[in-house]
Every structure is written in C-alpha cells, then in structure tokens.
Write a protein that holds these residues in place. Structure first.
Motif, PDB file in Angstrom:
ATOM      1  N   LEU A 150      -1.691   2.905  -9.127  1.00  0.00           N
ATOM      2  CA  LEU A 150      -0.458   3.516  -9.617  1.00  0.00           C
ATOM      3  C   LEU A 150       0.625   3.262  -8.578  1.00  0.00           C
ATOM      4  CD1 LEU A 150       0.854   5.657 -11.685  1.00  0.00           C
ATOM      5  CD2 LEU A 150       0.529   7.245  -9.799  1.00  0.00           C
ATOM      6  N   ILE A 151       1.756   2.757  -9.018  1.00  0.00           N
ATOM      7  CA  ILE A 151       2.888   2.547  -8.114  1.00  0.00           C
ATOM      8  C   ILE A 151       3.883   3.670  -8.346  1.00  0.00           C
ATOM      9  CG2 ILE A 151       4.743   0.996  -7.431  1.00  0.00           C
ATOM     10  CD1 ILE A 151       3.075  -1.308  -8.527  1.00  0.00           C
ATOM     11  N   TYR A 152       4.319   4.305  -7.282  1.00  0.00           N
ATOM     12  CA  TYR A 152       5.248   5.433  -7.426  1.00  0.00           C
ATOM     13  C   TYR A 152       6.345   5.326  -6.380  1.00  0.00           C
ATOM     14  CZ  TYR A 152       2.678   7.551  -3.489  1.00  0.00           C
ATOM     15  OH  TYR A 152       2.101   7.800  -2.264  1.00  0.00           O
ATOM     16  N   GLY A 153       7.398   6.094  -6.580  1.00  0.00           N
ATOM     17  CA  GLY A 153       8.530   6.062  -5.679  1.00  0.00           C
ATOM     18  C   GLY A 153       8.697   7.356  -4.915  1.00  0.00           C
ATOM     19  N   TRP A 154       8.592   7.262  -3.599  1.00  0.00           N
ATOM     20  CA  TRP A 154       8.787   8.421  -2.710  1.00  0.00           C
ATOM     21  C   TRP A 154       9.016   7.853  -1.322  1.00  0.00           C
ATOM     22  CZ3 TRP A 154       8.978  13.647  -3.665  1.00  0.00           C
ATOM     23  CH2 TRP A 154       8.928  14.500  -2.568  1.00  0.00           C
ATOM     24  N   ARG A 155      10.234   7.916  -0.849  1.00  0.00           N
ATOM     25  CA  ARG A 155      10.608   7.238   0.409  1.00  0.00           C
ATOM     26  C   ARG A 155      10.303   5.752   0.304  1.00  0.00           C
ATOM     27  NH1 ARG A 155       8.416   9.869   5.681  1.00  0.00           N
ATOM     28  NH2 ARG A 155      10.170   8.679   6.497  1.00  0.00           N
ATOM     29  N   GLY A 156      10.750   5.144  -0.769  1.00  0.00           N
ATOM     30  CA  GLY A 156      10.396   3.762  -1.049  1.00  0.00           C
ATOM     31  C   GLY A 156       9.205   3.717  -1.983  1.00  0.00           C
ATOM     32  N   LEU A 157       8.700   2.523  -2.259  1.00  0.00           N
ATOM     33  CA  LEU A 157       7.569   2.366  -3.168  1.00  0.00           C
ATOM     34  C   LEU A 157       6.250   2.504  -2.424  1.00  0.00           C
ATOM     35  CD1 LEU A 157       8.825  -0.596  -5.361  1.00  0.00           C
ATOM     36  CD2 LEU A 157       8.662   1.810  -6.019  1.00  0.00           C
ATOM     37  N   ALA A 158       5.278   3.105  -3.105  1.00  0.00           N
ATOM     38  CA  ALA A 158       3.952   3.278  -2.523  1.00  0.00           C
ATOM     39  C   ALA A 158       2.908   3.144  -3.625  1.00  0.00           C
ATOM     40  CB  ALA A 158       3.852   4.641  -1.835  1.00  0.00           C
ATOM     41  N   LYS A 159       1.625   3.103  -3.225  1.00  0.00           N
ATOM     42  CA  LYS A 159       0.544   2.932  -4.182  1.00  0.00           C
ATOM     43  C   LYS A 159      -0.453   4.077  -4.084  1.00  0.00           C
ATOM     44  CE  LYS A 159       0.490  -2.146  -4.318  1.00  0.00           C
ATOM     45  NZ  LYS A 159      -0.334  -3.363  -4.071  1.00  0.00           N
ATOM     46  N   LEU A 160      -1.012   4.460  -5.227  1.00  0.00           N
ATOM     47  CA  LEU A 160      -2.116   5.409  -5.288  1.00  0.00           C
ATOM     48  C   LEU A 160      -3.360   4.652  -5.724  1.00  0.00           C
ATOM     49  CD1 LEU A 160      -3.327   8.289  -5.296  1.00  0.00           C
ATOM     50  CD2 LEU A 160      -2.606   8.463  -7.691  1.00  0.00           C
ATOM     51  N   ASP A 161      -4.376   4.642  -4.876  1.00  0.00           N
ATOM     52  CA  ASP A 161      -5.609   3.929  -5.189  1.00  0.00           C
ATOM     53  C   ASP A 161      -6.341   4.632  -6.328  1.00  0.00           C
ATOM     54  OD1 ASP A 161      -7.874   2.381  -5.199  1.00  0.00           O
ATOM     55  OD2 ASP A 161      -8.660   3.131  -3.287  1.00  0.00           O
ATOM     56  N   MET A 162      -6.659   3.873  -7.376  1.00  0.00           N
ATOM     57  CA  MET A 162      -7.389   4.418  -8.517  1.00  0.00           C
ATOM     58  C   MET A 162      -8.725   3.714  -8.709  1.00  0.00           C
ATOM     59  SD  MET A 162      -4.267   5.076 -11.197  1.00  0.00           S
ATOM     60  CE  MET A 162      -5.397   5.754 -12.404  1.00  0.00           C
ATOM     61  N   GLY A 163      -9.246   3.151  -7.636  1.00  0.00           N
ATOM     62  CA  GLY A 163     -10.557   2.538  -7.679  1.00  0.00           C
ATOM     63  C   GLY A 163     -10.647   1.441  -8.722  1.00  0.00           C
ATOM     64  N   GLU A 164     -11.696   1.505  -9.546  1.00  0.00           N
ATOM     65  CA  GLU A 164     -11.935   0.492 -10.567  1.00  0.00           C
ATOM     66  C   GLU A 164     -11.445   0.929 -11.944  1.00  0.00           C
ATOM     67  OE1 GLU A 164     -13.178  -2.625  -9.852  1.00  0.00           O
ATOM     68  OE2 GLU A 164     -12.790  -1.838  -7.842  1.00  0.00           O
ATOM     69  N   GLU A 165     -10.674   2.001 -12.016  1.00  0.00           N
ATOM     70  CA  GLU A 165     -10.196   2.495 -13.312  1.00  0.00           C
ATOM     71  C   GLU A 165      -9.248   1.482 -13.958  1.00  0.00           C
ATOM     72  OE1 GLU A 165      -9.436   5.912 -16.118  1.00  0.00           O
ATOM     73  OE2 GLU A 165     -10.164   6.344 -14.107  1.00  0.00           O
ATOM     74  N   VAL A 166      -9.485   1.193 -15.211  1.00  0.00           N
ATOM     75  CA  VAL A 166      -8.625   0.304 -15.990  1.00  0.00           C
ATOM     76  C   VAL A 166      -7.781   1.156 -16.924  1.00  0.00           C
ATOM     77  CG1 VAL A 166      -8.550  -1.546 -17.698  1.00  0.00           C
ATOM     78  CG2 VAL A 166     -10.272  -1.594 -15.881  1.00  0.00           C
ATOM     79  N   ILE A 167      -6.468   1.067 -16.787  1.00  0.00           N
ATOM     80  CA  ILE A 167      -5.578   1.830 -17.648  1.00  0.00           C
ATOM     81  C   ILE A 167      -5.472   1.129 -18.999  1.00  0.00           C
ATOM     82  CG2 ILE A 167      -3.217   2.646 -17.961  1.00  0.00           C
ATOM     83  CD1 ILE A 167      -4.881   4.176 -15.897  1.00  0.00           C
ATOM     84  N   LYS A 168      -5.634   1.903 -20.068  1.00  0.00           N
ATOM     85  CA  LYS A 168      -5.701   1.338 -21.408  1.00  0.00           C
ATOM     86  C   LYS A 168      -4.512   1.768 -22.252  1.00  0.00           C
ATOM     87  CE  LYS A 168     -10.752   1.302 -21.322  1.00  0.00           C
ATOM     88  NZ  LYS A 168     -11.991   1.794 -21.974  1.00  0.00           N
ATOM     89  N   ALA A 169      -4.222   0.962 -23.239  1.00  0.00           N
ATOM     90  CA  ALA A 169      -3.168   1.311 -24.191  1.00  0.00           C
ATOM     91  C   ALA A 169      -3.625   2.467 -25.067  1.00  0.00           C
ATOM     92  CB  ALA A 169      -2.825   0.101 -25.061  1.00  0.00           C
TER      93      ALA A 169
END
Length: 414
Positions: A150-169
């Motif tokens: 997950l990419i989010y914005g807080w003091r610039g751009l950062a990432k949240l590690d979500m392991g092997e989870e695949v985001i689906k439609a």
C-alpha cells in the motif's frame, strides 16, 4: 468438505464444534469458533472446511456486509434522501471534503477497485503544489492483481508492507490514516489487517481531501466508495455515506455537518443498489421531475419484474435509467430482458478520461447492461454498441489507455 461458491459472493459458515475454512487456491485461511458463525467473501470457486456437520449458505448482500463490519453510519438520513450502498466512480468523478488539513488530521475509507482499474488510484488524497515530495495526506493502492505494498502519503510517500496479499477487484477494503489521531496506517482486507506506525506529525498539507481522486493528478480511483470519515484529533468531523439527494443526484451525505457533497469532475457517479427492496424504495423516492441516473444492480435484480419497475419509473416520472450489472469479479455479460454474451459501450470525450486518442484528446468509454428511457430499453437506441469487452471497444475506436507519467515513480518509491 467442500461448498461450491461464486468468487466475490458472501457465504456464512456455522459450526457447533468449530472448524477451519480455506478455499481451493489457499488464499483464504480463517477459523470458526465452536458454536460460532463466520461470514466470508469467497475468493474462488469453493470453500473448504473440516467439519462435516457445518452449515454453509449464501449470505444476502447487506447482512453479509453488516456481519463483516463493512456498513457504517446506519441508514438514518433526512427526509428526501435515499440511502444507497455505494457510489462508483468511472475514473472521472470525485468528492471534495472541504475541511482544511492540520497535523492532527486523520481519515478512513471503505472502498473497492473496479475490474477496469489498471493503474494506481487514490482512495483519498490531498497534496500541495505539483509534487508528492513533502506536503501530502492520502492513501492509495498499487495495481490490482499483483503483490505490492500500500502506498500512502504522510511526510512524503511511503509504503505499508502487505506481504503476499494480492488486492483484487470488486472486493471491499478499509484503509485508515491517522484515524482519530492514532498515528497509524492500517489496511483491512477480508482476511487480515496490516498496520504500521507513522512518522512524527509534520508536513500535512492544508489542502482539502478529495475522495476517489483529485483534479490535478491522474491517479483517480475507478471503483466504489462505501464510507468516508475524517477526523481532527479524536473528533470525527465528517462521516459520509452514499445517498441520493431529494433531486435524485448521487452524493455523499455527511451526518456530522448535515451537508450533501456532490461530485467534482465530469460524468456521473454510478449509484450502487444492494437489494431489490432498496431499488424499490429508490424508485419510489425519485421526484416526478425526470432526469438521468446510472444504477448498479445486484444479480438478484435480473428479473422481468425489475425491468418493468425500471421502465415504469421512466413512463411515470420521466427518468432515464442506465443500468450496470452488479456481479463481483466479472464484467457485465447480460442486459435485463436479454441474455446476451455482450456488453454495450459508447465513447464520450472527457477532460479526465481514462483513454487517449492519437490526437491527444482524452476519452471515457461508457458501458451499460441495459437502459430504460424514452427510446425503450434497447442500448443501441442511445448510441451504445455491442462488444465483447471495454478493451475491444477502445481498440476499435483507436483509443489506448491513458498512461500515468508518474505511475512508475509511485510504484518504485522506497
């Protein structure tokens, strides 16, 4: 034991002794407590469980969301407003929350990506100037169908590690950023919750938040918004739910301020309907002034009786109703009254369109399953053409997907 399922639909499992629930792909792994009940969204064609006496049944749409904690704010709305399940953006609409930002601002949103989302899309976002580098507040998800953070914005751009989870439609997720000033980024999926601590408060932009997109950046969400809440410190300052206002216009109604926030951008939000009963209420509440409204209906609405209701709404109230099929994890393949292995598409020029022509103009490819209006319910009478897919239609019209020039930058940040 196995139970046949349709990917994207909801199912409830009850077990006297307790059991483990998985699926044939191994994506799902959850536990039902002894004497308990579990509602899950099926990720594949079968649920697999180890209690032969367990009871499994398909859950109705709205109770399933309630069981998962994905309905918020209740159904109480002022007179004249009609609750709907979601607002769906085609990539050219968004909602603006006007509250100026502060270092104590937080937000959360329940949302899902459309199966036509092929690039990054903000669930909510605010930033200052022309850069993501410093003053930014927001959360988005990288391309669906892949393992990525997950990419989010807080003091610039950062990432949240979500392991092997695949985001689906067509799957509902909840993302929160400093909600009630908890200094955390969280992503809740149907099977897990991922979270991390935020850096010290600093550099939040004072710009307003845009939900499902933002005018001056291309990464808009093509998908559905079920709920948006915004906080300042521990106080909830906005709690928005999807609705139709007294004129029949899609909006996000804010129970805190008593304000209906309507779309920015171009085109029209799609109003998502959760059941035939909700559709009946919606049609009954539409004013006798006529207008245009696009609806997304669940599979249970594929009946001649519903088609008669929709046409009667036009005949008695003058509304032209464009209908999208509501079938999780699948593109519309039928139209009401006509079982057809096609979808119907037409093109519209749009400043924020998701496609671009050879001359550089931007276009949106609109689709529908059926339409009810003054020319009857034949989509061809309204300029739609039968095609196998949106992609096929775009190719035939000489359109290619608009390529976000900043997508690579966003997907490779540290």
């Amino acid at each position: 034991m196995e139970y046949k399922t349709i990917a994207g639909n909801y199912y409830t499992i009850t077990s006297k002794t307790g059991c483990t629930v998985t699926d044939t792909t191994g994506t799902l792994s959850m536990t039902v407590d002894a004497g308990g009940q579990l509602t899950v969204q099926a990720p594949s064609d079968k649920l697999v469980y180890d209690d032969e006496q367990a009871i499994v049944f398909k859950a109705n749409f709205k109770p399933a969301l309630a069981a998962l904690g994905l309905l918020g704010g209740g159904d109480e709305l002022p007179a004249g407003y009609t609750r709907v399940e979601f607002l769906e953006s085609t990539g050219t609409q968004w909602i603006t929350s006007p509250t100026p930002g502060s270092n104590e601002r937080g937000a959360r949103a329940r949302f899902s990506h459309s199966s036509t989302q092929t690039s990054l899309g903000w669930a909510f976002c605010a930033f200052a100037g022309d850069s993501y580098v410093s003053e930014i507040f927001g959360a988005l998800r990288a391309t669906i169908g892949s393992v990525s953070p997950l990419i989010y914005g807080w003091r610039g751009l950062a990432k949240l590690d979500m392991g092997e989870e695949v985001i689906k439609a067509d799957t509902i997720y909840e993302v929160s950023l400093n909600f009630k000033n908890d200094m955390k980024i969280k992503m809740q999926t149907p099977t897990a919750v991922y979270e991390d601590n935020l850096a010290s408060p600093a550099n939040q932009t004072a710009e307003p938040v845009h939900i499902a997109g933002i005018a001056n950046i291309p990464q808009k969400l093509k998908g559905r918004i079920y709920l948006y809440e915004e906080t300042k410190g521990a106080e909830i300052v906005h709690s928005m739910s999807p609705a139709l206002d007294p004129t029949g216009t899609p909006c996000m109604y804010d129970r805190v301020t008593g304000t209906a926030y309507k779309r920015g951008g171009s085109g029209q939000f799609v109003a998502g309907v959760g059941s035939v009963a909700q559709l009946s209420t919606l049609l009954r509440n539409l004013p006798p002034t006529g207008g245009d409204l696009t609806l997304s209906l669940p599979a249970e609405a594929n009946t001649p009786e519903v088609a008669d209701m929709l046409q009667a709404c036009h005949d008695t109230k003058g509304w032209t109703l464009t209908v999208h099929e509501y079938r999780p994890a699948a593109v519309a393949t039928y139209s009401l009254r006509r079982m057809r292995e096609v979808i119907w598409c037409r093109k519209e020029q749009s400043e924020y369109g998701c496609y671009v022509a050879a001359d550089g103009t931007r276009w949106q490819v609109e689709r529908c399953a059926a339409i009810f209006g003054e020319h009857g319910n034949a989509p061809s009478a309204y300029g739609y053409e039968p095609v196998d897919s949106v992609e096929q239609a775009a190719e035939e019209w000489g359109l290619v997907p608009y390529v976000d020039p900043e997508a690579e930058e966003l997907s490779t940040i540290e």
